[in-house]
Design a protein around this motif. Structure first.
Motif, PDB file in Angstrom:
ATOM      1  N   GLY A  32       7.953  -7.966  -3.530  1.00  0.00           N
ATOM      2  CA  GLY A  32       7.726  -8.186  -4.956  1.00  0.00           C
ATOM      3  C   GLY A  32       6.884  -7.087  -5.589  1.00  0.00           C
ATOM      4  N   GLY A  33       7.023  -6.973  -6.879  1.00  0.00           N
ATOM      5  CA  GLY A  33       6.187  -6.044  -7.640  1.00  0.00           C
ATOM      6  C   GLY A  33       6.412  -4.586  -7.337  1.00  0.00           C
ATOM      7  N   THR A  34       7.636  -4.214  -6.966  1.00  0.00           N
ATOM      8  CA  THR A  34       7.879  -2.817  -6.603  1.00  0.00           C
ATOM      9  C   THR A  34       7.611  -1.871  -7.774  1.00  0.00           C
ATOM     10  OG1 THR A  34      10.221  -3.159  -7.049  1.00  0.00           O
ATOM     11  CG2 THR A  34       9.515  -3.289  -4.757  1.00  0.00           C
ATOM     12  N   TYR A  35       7.759  -2.371  -8.995  1.00  0.00           N
ATOM     13  CA  TYR A  35       7.512  -1.521 -10.169  1.00  0.00           C
ATOM     14  C   TYR A  35       6.025  -1.203 -10.342  1.00  0.00           C
ATOM     15  CZ  TYR A  35       6.214  -6.007 -12.220  1.00  0.00           C
ATOM     16  OH  TYR A  35       5.633  -7.217 -12.462  1.00  0.00           O
ATOM     17  N   CYS A  36       5.170  -1.890  -9.599  1.00  0.00           N
ATOM     18  CA  CYS A  36       3.733  -1.645  -9.674  1.00  0.00           C
ATOM     19  C   CYS A  36       3.301  -0.415  -8.898  1.00  0.00           C
ATOM     20  CB  CYS A  36       2.957  -2.857  -9.136  1.00  0.00           C
ATOM     21  SG  CYS A  36       3.133  -4.361 -10.126  1.00  0.00           S
ATOM     22  N   HIS A  37       4.168   0.076  -8.021  1.00  0.00           N
ATOM     23  CA  HIS A  37       3.842   1.242  -7.191  1.00  0.00           C
ATOM     24  C   HIS A  37       2.496   1.041  -6.500  1.00  0.00           C
ATOM     25  CE1 HIS A  37       7.293   3.163  -8.976  1.00  0.00           C
ATOM     26  NE2 HIS A  37       6.810   2.913 -10.184  1.00  0.00           N
ATOM     27  N   PHE A  38       2.456  -0.023  -5.744  1.00  0.00           N
ATOM     28  CA  PHE A  38       1.210  -0.407  -5.102  1.00  0.00           C
ATOM     29  C   PHE A  38       0.735   0.616  -4.085  1.00  0.00           C
ATOM     30  CE2 PHE A  38       0.640  -4.309  -7.043  1.00  0.00           C
ATOM     31  CZ  PHE A  38       1.701  -5.174  -6.876  1.00  0.00           C
ATOM     32  N   GLY A  39      -0.578   0.763  -4.033  1.00  0.00           N
ATOM     33  CA  GLY A  39      -1.222   1.291  -2.861  1.00  0.00           C
ATOM     34  C   GLY A  39      -1.739   0.076  -2.092  1.00  0.00           C
ATOM     35  N   LEU A  40      -2.316   0.295  -0.952  1.00  0.00           N
ATOM     36  CA  LEU A  40      -2.823  -0.803  -0.151  1.00  0.00           C
ATOM     37  C   LEU A  40      -4.236  -0.517   0.327  1.00  0.00           C
ATOM     38  CD1 LEU A  40       0.166  -1.846   2.131  1.00  0.00           C
ATOM     39  CD2 LEU A  40      -0.792  -3.105   0.195  1.00  0.00           C
ATOM     40  N   SER A  41      -4.995  -1.580   0.431  1.00  0.00           N
ATOM     41  CA  SER A  41      -6.327  -1.504   1.014  1.00  0.00           C
ATOM     42  C   SER A  41      -6.409  -2.506   2.151  1.00  0.00           C
ATOM     43  CB  SER A  41      -7.395  -1.827  -0.033  1.00  0.00           C
ATOM     44  OG  SER A  41      -7.304  -0.974  -1.148  1.00  0.00           O
ATOM     45  N   TRP A  42      -7.291  -2.214   3.084  1.00  0.00           N
ATOM     46  CA  TRP A  42      -7.584  -3.130   4.173  1.00  0.00           C
ATOM     47  C   TRP A  42      -9.060  -3.514   4.094  1.00  0.00           C
ATOM     48  CZ3 TRP A  42      -4.019  -5.161   7.540  1.00  0.00           C
ATOM     49  CH2 TRP A  42      -2.763  -4.558   7.571  1.00  0.00           C
ATOM     50  N   TYR A  43      -9.295  -4.803   4.234  1.00  0.00           N
ATOM     51  CA  TYR A  43     -10.635  -5.348   4.315  1.00  0.00           C
ATOM     52  C   TYR A  43     -10.730  -6.180   5.593  1.00  0.00           C
ATOM     53  CZ  TYR A  43     -11.808  -4.074  -0.491  1.00  0.00           C
ATOM     54  OH  TYR A  43     -12.092  -3.374  -1.637  1.00  0.00           O
ATOM     55  N   ARG A  44     -11.944  -6.438   6.012  1.00  0.00           N
ATOM     56  CA  ARG A  44     -12.130  -7.292   7.181  1.00  0.00           C
ATOM     57  C   ARG A  44     -13.323  -8.194   6.969  1.00  0.00           C
ATOM     58  NH1 ARG A  44     -13.961  -2.638  11.601  1.00  0.00           N
ATOM     59  NH2 ARG A  44     -16.058  -2.266  10.756  1.00  0.00           N
ATOM     60  N   GLN A  45     -13.288  -9.313   7.668  1.00  0.00           N
ATOM     61  CA  GLN A  45     -14.395 -10.267   7.591  1.00  0.00           C
ATOM     62  C   GLN A  45     -14.614 -10.880   8.956  1.00  0.00           C
ATOM     63  OE1 GLN A  45     -14.004 -13.392   4.652  1.00  0.00           O
ATOM     64  NE2 GLN A  45     -16.217 -13.635   4.552  1.00  0.00           N
ATOM     65  N   ALA A  46     -15.813 -10.680   9.468  1.00  0.00           N
ATOM     66  CA  ALA A  46     -16.214 -11.280  10.733  1.00  0.00           C
ATOM     67  C   ALA A  46     -16.936 -12.591  10.445  1.00  0.00           C
ATOM     68  CB  ALA A  46     -17.121 -10.325  11.502  1.00  0.00           C
ATOM     69  N   PRO A  47     -16.959 -13.513  11.401  1.00  0.00           N
ATOM     70  CA  PRO A  47     -17.631 -14.801  11.183  1.00  0.00           C
ATOM     71  C   PRO A  47     -19.083 -14.609  10.766  1.00  0.00           C
ATOM     72  CG  PRO A  47     -16.317 -14.875  13.170  1.00  0.00           C
ATOM     73  CD  PRO A  47     -16.297 -13.454  12.711  1.00  0.00           C
ATOM     74  N   GLY A  48     -19.470 -15.287   9.691  1.00  0.00           N
ATOM     75  CA  GLY A  48     -20.848 -15.228   9.233  1.00  0.00           C
ATOM     76  C   GLY A  48     -21.199 -13.980   8.452  1.00  0.00           C
ATOM     77  N   LYS A  49     -20.213 -13.119   8.220  1.00  0.00           N
ATOM     78  CA  LYS A  49     -20.468 -11.886   7.488  1.00  0.00           C
ATOM     79  C   LYS A  49     -19.603 -11.827   6.232  1.00  0.00           C
ATOM     80  CE  LYS A  49     -21.871  -9.050  11.417  1.00  0.00           C
ATOM     81  NZ  LYS A  49     -21.676  -7.747  12.109  1.00  0.00           N
ATOM     82  N   GLU A  50     -20.021 -10.986   5.309  1.00  0.00           N
ATOM     83  CA  GLU A  50     -19.237 -10.809   4.089  1.00  0.00           C
ATOM     84  C   GLU A  50     -18.013  -9.940   4.368  1.00  0.00           C
ATOM     85  OE1 GLU A  50     -22.804 -11.159   0.745  1.00  0.00           O
ATOM     86  OE2 GLU A  50     -21.626  -9.323   0.915  1.00  0.00           O
TER      87      GLU A  50
END
Length: 121
Positions: free
Chosen positions: A26-44
């Motif tokens: 979906g949203g191919t017209y948005c020309h998305f880039g991508l980001s990666w985030y991570r979350q460990a237990p008890g952390k933001e």
């Protein structure tokens, strides 16, 4: 409707490698880039890496030189190659869209459900 599905997580020993994938529909017209985030237990949740529609990349200091982000726009896939994994890399990893398009819909981040990475020492 935009959907993101992560895969490729798993359990590895320290020093090992994993490649995470993010399938975007979906949203191919948005020309998305991508980001990666991570979350460990008890952390933001923390930023890991990003790639924009022009191919510019950014990395958190903690993963520079070990992780590589890439994107294949032809098949709407994003990747995060993770090498030399450390126990502190263990977390739930999420991919999220980024876009420079004018549309508010495109600029709104769309998140996947995450894939778990476990690193044993």
């Amino acid at each position: 409707q935009v959907q993101l599905v992560e895969s490729g997580g798993g359990s590895v020993q320290a020093g090992g490698s994993l490649r995470l994938s993010c399938a975007v529909s979906g949203g191919t017209y948005c020309h998305f880039g991508l980001s990666w985030y991570r979350q460990a237990p008890g952390k933001e949740r923390e930023f890991v890496s990003s790639i924009d529609s022009a191919g510019s990349t950014r990395y958190a200091d903690s993963v520079k030189g070990r992780f590589t982000i890439s994107q294949d726009n032809a098949i709407n896939m994003g990747y995060l190659q993770m090498n030399s994994l450390k126990p502190e890399d263990a977390a739930m990893y999420y991919c999220v869209t980024n876009s420079k398009a004018d549309s508010m819909f495109c600029r709104t981040p769309h998140w996947g459900q995450g894939t778990q990475v476990t690193v044993s020492s």
